[in-house]
Design a protein around this motif. Structure first.
Motif, PDB file in Angstrom:
ATOM      1  N   VAL A 278      50.133  33.746  40.991  1.00  0.00           N
ATOM      2  CA  VAL A 278      49.012  33.775  40.054  1.00  0.00           C
ATOM      3  C   VAL A 278      49.527  33.392  38.668  1.00  0.00           C
ATOM      4  O   VAL A 278      50.584  33.849  38.242  1.00  0.00           O
TER       5      VAL A 278
ATOM      6  N   GLU B 211      51.744  35.627  47.092  1.00  0.00           N
ATOM      7  CA  GLU B 211      50.678  35.202  46.183  1.00  0.00           C
ATOM      8  C   GLU B 211      51.306  34.802  44.860  1.00  0.00           C
ATOM      9  O   GLU B 211      52.164  35.494  44.330  1.00  0.00           O
TER      10      GLU B 211
ATOM     11  N   GLN C  10      44.713  31.644  40.816  1.00  0.00           N
ATOM     12  CA  GLN C  10      45.559  31.872  41.989  1.00  0.00           C
ATOM     13  C   GLN C  10      46.008  30.518  42.530  1.00  0.00           C
ATOM     14  O   GLN C  10      45.213  29.727  43.011  1.00  0.00           O
TER      15      GLN C  10
END
Length: 86
Positions: A85, A83, A70
């Motif tokens: 990743v 987010e 992450q």
């Protein structure tokens, strides 16, 4: 690389970027900078000179080895989340 954006209304946007596409984009940016440098603004040239595109490409190649890592997670007060990743 996967990018997840969760809006405060509950809508989730998922963007998948293949690794080879990142390398190709860096190569294209490098070519555009090399060819178009005479026509760019002075300030923009100075900003681009600060970025080592070859090192950036090497970094992305190294990051690919760490799938599931992450890189970024941000949550705003509004409830929106972003987010990134590998």
């Amino acid at each position: 690389m996967r990018i997840y954006i969760k809006e405060n209304n509950g809508k989730i946007i998922k963007i998948k970027v293949p690794a080879f596409l990142l390398g190709t984009a860096i190569n294209i940016l490098n070519a555009v900078v090399f060819i178009g440098k005479p026509w760019l603004d002075k300030e923009f040239k100075e900003a681009l000179d600060c970025i080592d595109l070859k090192a950036l490409k090497r970094c992305f190649k190294e990051l690919i080895k760490y799938k599931g890592l992450q890189l970024l997670y941000v949550k705003s007060q509004n409830g929106e989340e972003v987010e990134i990743v590998i």
